[in-house]
Design a protein around this motif. Sequence first.
Motif, PDB file in Angstrom:
ATOM      1  N   VAL A  73      -3.459   0.704  -2.931  1.00 28.11           N
ATOM      2  CA  VAL A  73      -3.103  -0.159  -3.512  1.00 28.11           C
ATOM      3  C   VAL A  73      -2.472  -0.078  -4.768  1.00 28.11           C
ATOM      4  O   VAL A  73      -2.266   0.059  -5.320  1.00 28.11           O
ATOM      5  N   TYR A 132       5.402   3.067   2.161  1.00 28.93           N
ATOM      6  CA  TYR A 132       4.620   1.905   2.060  1.00 28.93           C
ATOM      7  C   TYR A 132       4.894   1.059   2.804  1.00 28.93           C
ATOM      8  O   TYR A 132       5.204   1.636   4.084  1.00 28.93           O
ATOM      9  N   VAL A 157      -7.388  -5.309   5.978  1.00 31.17           N
ATOM     10  CA  VAL A 157      -7.359  -4.232   4.851  1.00 31.17           C
ATOM     11  C   VAL A 157      -9.417  -4.271   4.547  1.00 31.17           C
ATOM     12  O   VAL A 157     -10.053  -4.903   4.551  1.00 31.17           O
ATOM     13  N   VAL A 173       0.852  -0.722  -0.310  1.00 25.11           N
ATOM     14  CA  VAL A 173      -0.405   0.316  -0.438  1.00 25.11           C
ATOM     15  C   VAL A 173       0.834   1.933  -0.186  1.00 25.11           C
ATOM     16  O   VAL A 173       1.943   1.311   0.639  1.00 25.11           O
ATOM     17  N   GLN A 197       1.466  -3.685   9.630  1.00 30.75           N
ATOM     18  CA  GLN A 197       1.647  -2.766   8.415  1.00 30.75           C
ATOM     19  C   GLN A 197       2.728  -1.838   8.833  1.00 30.75           C
ATOM     20  O   GLN A 197       3.241  -1.735   7.970  1.00 30.75           O
TER      21      GLN A 197
END
Length: 368
Positions: A67, A143, A151, A32, A137
């Motif tokens: 994404v 990123y 998600v 992401v 995450q």
Amino acid sequence: MKVKAAVVREAGGNFDIAELDLDDPRDDEILVRVKGVGLCHTDLIARDGMMPFAPPAVLGHEGSGIVERVGAKVRKVKPGDAVGITFRSCGVCPRCKRGDPAYCHTMPQLNYAGMRPDGSKALHENGADVVSNFFGQSSFATYALAYERNVVKLPDDVPVELMGPLGCGIQTGAGGIMRSLACEKGSTLLVLGGGAVGLSAVMGAVVQECGTIIVVEPYAQRRKLAKELGATHTIDPKASTDLAAAVREIVPIGVDYAFDTTGIPAVLQATMGCLGPHGVFGIVGVPPPGTPVPGDLLSVITFGHAVKGIIEGDSDPDTFIPEMIALYKAGRFPFDRLIRTYPMSEINKAIADQHQGDCVKVVLLPDA
């Protein structure tokens, strides 16, 4: 790939911006591009050494973005999708199957360990591992790697960079009222603390149509905002030292529900005196280690009180985040009023401002 990230290098230390190497996504991972990430009290707890890992570390667990790439086994999202990132859960344990992912049997391993479950770390600096995978995450970066279970796809007509706090702080407050306590229409509620979680609880209480919503908060600007968001009463704890007396001036019988975001032992104990018969006390604030459960057992039995610990608002993000977004779009959940944005490079200033009450909820925008 090269990423820029805010790195904490010692317990309680400041963050600095560094260039790190991020692994390519594995088959079950989602890359992401972070557009915004909320600053949560849990990040500061981890910074201060209250998590089972040692720095250097990249924290951040309220990310949102676009994404970029997906692993071969990912089906939930595709490149180009806007997503909010929340806590990670396994999806297969009994709690997950019952719709209680915040109580996933592997919650600590998946969220707090600072590494993948196999012990590997996704971030590196000059060949050395850096703590990563925080809440699945580590989104204090340009990123981040995430997973299908943490998600949530976002609609096209929302500001993506502001959606990250829905994944933790906002859903903790609103979910605490709307899901865990499930406050009924006309019920009375006491909220301890007017920060992002407490004010999200206020907005959730308005959605639930609570009859009386009392907020205890020392900062005048936050008390004002609480009233604007729907609180019916506010209390300045510096002016009212007897909490139970102040609350019972408003609700003589005591409140149906109380919701603590402070974790302050004295506040927790005092709140028990604010409960009415069969009152329920929900707690999300993190107290010091060893803090006893508040209350006197005889009183708890006599009045049928309940003390309830709450994680992530007892929410299932796949259903609750879309619900909050729908309320936001309908003008009924204006959580964006809590937010002030800062460049990621100003993270230390943002932390200081939030601590001093100059802002309610910080969202960091990664520098280009």
